[in-house]
Scaffold this motif. Sequence first.
Motif, short mmCIF file in Angstrom:
data_model
loop_
_atom_site.label_atom_id
_atom_site.label_comp_id
_atom_site.label_asym_id
_atom_site.label_seq_id
_atom_site.Cartn_x
_atom_site.Cartn_y
_atom_site.Cartn_z
N UNK A 355 -1.77 -1.17 7.49
CA UNK A 355 -3.21 -1.43 7.82
C UNK A 355 -3.59 -2.81 7.97
N UNK A 356 -3.38 -3.56 6.83
CA UNK A 356 -3.77 -5.13 6.98
C UNK A 356 -3.13 -5.77 8.29
N UNK A 357 -1.75 -5.82 8.14
CA UNK A 357 -0.91 -6.28 9.16
C UNK A 357 -1.36 -6.02 10.63
N UNK A 358 -1.72 -5.03 10.92
CA UNK A 358 -2.22 -4.58 12.31
C UNK A 358 -3.44 -5.28 12.69
N UNK A 359 -4.50 -5.03 11.36
CA UNK A 359 -5.71 -5.54 11.69
C UNK A 359 -5.94 -7.02 11.67
N UNK A 360 -5.36 -7.70 10.74
CA UNK A 360 -5.57 -9.26 10.64
C UNK A 360 -4.43 -10.05 10.44
N UNK A 361 -3.26 -9.21 10.14
CA UNK A 361 -1.97 -10.04 10.14
C UNK A 361 -1.89 -11.01 8.98
N UNK A 362 -2.73 -10.48 7.84
CA UNK A 362 -2.99 -11.42 6.94
C UNK A 362 -3.80 -12.54 6.79
N UNK A 363 -4.65 -12.69 8.00
CA UNK A 363 -5.39 -13.70 8.21
C UNK A 363 -6.91 -13.58 8.07
N UNK A 364 -7.95 -14.41 8.25
CA UNK A 364 -7.48 -15.71 8.50
C UNK A 364 -7.30 -16.78 7.51
N UNK A 365 -6.57 -17.41 7.57
CA UNK A 365 -6.13 -18.76 6.38
C UNK A 365 -5.62 -17.85 5.33
N UNK A 366 -4.72 -16.81 5.68
CA UNK A 366 -4.25 -16.08 4.67
C UNK A 366 -5.03 -15.26 3.47
N UNK A 367 -6.41 -15.26 4.04
CA UNK A 367 -7.50 -14.44 3.14
C UNK A 367 -7.16 -13.21 2.72
N UNK A 368 -6.42 -12.29 3.67
CA UNK A 368 -6.27 -10.81 3.42
C UNK A 368 -4.56 -10.73 3.30
N UNK A 369 -4.21 -11.69 3.13
CA UNK A 369 -2.40 -11.65 2.87
C UNK A 369 -2.23 -11.25 1.62
N UNK A 370 -1.56 -9.94 1.50
CA UNK A 370 -1.46 -9.30 0.28
C UNK A 370 0.11 -9.58 -0.07
N UNK A 371 0.68 -9.07 -1.31
CA UNK A 371 1.93 -9.55 -1.83
C UNK A 371 3.11 -8.81 -1.02
N UNK A 372 2.66 -7.61 -0.33
CA UNK A 372 3.60 -6.95 0.50
C UNK A 372 3.81 -7.63 1.94
N UNK A 373 2.78 -8.22 2.25
CA UNK A 373 2.72 -9.10 3.65
C UNK A 373 3.41 -10.31 3.40
N UNK A 374 3.36 -10.97 2.28
CA UNK A 374 3.84 -12.28 1.83
C UNK A 374 5.50 -12.00 1.80
N UNK A 375 6.05 -10.77 1.18
CA UNK A 375 7.30 -10.67 1.23
C UNK A 375 7.81 -10.47 2.63
N UNK A 376 7.08 -9.52 3.56
CA UNK A 376 7.41 -9.48 4.67
C UNK A 376 7.70 -10.76 5.59
N UNK A 377 6.74 -11.46 5.42
CA UNK A 377 6.78 -12.88 6.31
C UNK A 377 8.08 -13.65 5.74
N UNK A 378 8.24 -13.80 4.51
CA UNK A 378 9.12 -14.49 3.65
C UNK A 378 10.52 -13.86 4.30
N UNK A 379 10.72 -12.53 4.22
CA UNK A 379 11.75 -12.17 4.46
C UNK A 379 12.28 -11.92 5.80
N UNK A 380 11.22 -11.81 6.84
CA UNK A 380 11.74 -11.54 8.17
C UNK A 380 11.14 -12.53 9.18
N UNK A 381 10.15 -13.09 8.96
CA UNK A 381 9.59 -14.30 10.04
C UNK A 381 10.32 -15.63 9.31
N UNK A 382 10.68 -15.85 8.04
CA UNK A 382 11.32 -17.21 7.77
C UNK A 382 12.64 -16.72 7.64
N UNK A 383 13.13 -15.47 7.43
CA UNK A 383 14.56 -15.17 7.43
C UNK A 383 15.10 -15.73 5.85
N UNK A 384 13.99 -15.70 5.05
CA UNK A 384 14.64 -16.25 3.55
C UNK A 384 14.63 -14.81 3.06
#
Length: 421
Positions: A355-384
């Motif tokens: 829901x949040x990923x489609x609507x805001x992507x966790x933004x603006x300025x990470x204000x809607x970034x949840x722990x699941x979105x942070x895990x996704x970004x770290x794992x797949x966007x940063x490939x960490x």
Amino acid sequence: MAYSLIAPALILILVISVWPVLQSFYFSMFDLKLNSPTKSETHLSYSFDLERYLDNYPFLVGGIDNEIRNGHAKEELQRVKTDLQALDEEIRKNSAVGKNYDIVNDKLLNMEKINPSIALLKINKKTAKEFQKTTEQISKNIKKISKETKLSQGVKLVGLSSAMKQVVVEPTFIGFKHYEDNLTDKRMWRALGNTFTFTVISVFLELVLGLAIALLINKAFVGRGLIRATILIPWAIPTAVSALMWKYLYDGQNGIVAMIFEKVGLVDSMSNLLTSQAGAMFSVIFADVWKTTPYMALLLLAGLQTIPSSLYEAASIDGATKWKQFTSITLPLIKTSLLVALLFRTLDAFRVFDLIWVMTGGGPANSTETISILAYKTMFSQTNFGNGSAISVIVFVCVAIISMIYIKFLGRDLLGDRSGK
């Protein structure tokens, strides 16, 4: 006999629930990064990157020869060259590396793709430390020569010698370092704060509205079936579709809902809904309440329908008010349904992602970034993958704690044996 009957269920639980968590915990112990050739796999021992070595060694020796021919720091560079050749001799003599030396070199010369299994070779710790010490010293010497003498290709030689330091691949096992880093990372704590804010507010509103709707549709009236089916429509829409729909409704230029909110004074400007931090959090909570309240109402309605109508009739004869009937009959008897609804929705809201990923992507300025979105970004966007797995394990721990709290303080009756035996 009894254990053999429940064994398939236990095995299924282990495979589906426990095994992925154990796998995530295992990977979280490693510095696993897919964008780094030396960290793309789990290494418990030292390795030698033969491809990287042969990609640098010949050019470094050739560059030194060229400087010597030009008369630049001849004696110093000759000593470095001698050290390099001695290192190369040691590498050729090494049983683990030497057997693939010519194979990898020929493939590089022919510009063929090299399989990591023949280029990344395990070596013991003592040999690895000696190689590291030698390459480190060679790099220092070339940097020193480059500073003291003007070389024709000084930058190139320094770069090649620095790359030589990376031919020894250290173990990627780092233990609990990812957990230490995350627990001191402000971004992770902010993501957790956003998650708790979203969870508490949305679940509270869904509980209140869901209970009101359940009480309403539990009454007998004409068209009750149609109303029940209509109420479930938001819940039936796939989450990604409803998120995209609300994104258009919140649009700062053409969104109908954004325009209505501006007209009634909820927001100063239509564009504030998805572009300001408070507006974005309000928007995702509102969309989630709209979508999931019917689900909460459905669970509570199931509990309401188990209450005999004779109890209300007797209470009415005794003179109990509607509020008294609600607090003395309805709430105690739907306690189990209430607990199940709260538990399901709290866990779902805590793990919110699409829901949040489609609507805001966790933004603006990470204000809607949840722990699941942070895990996704770290794992797949940063490939960490190592750190992403650590955050996933943290999510699992939080979910487990929430479940235990519910069961301990609200759900004793749910797990207790009412037979008294």
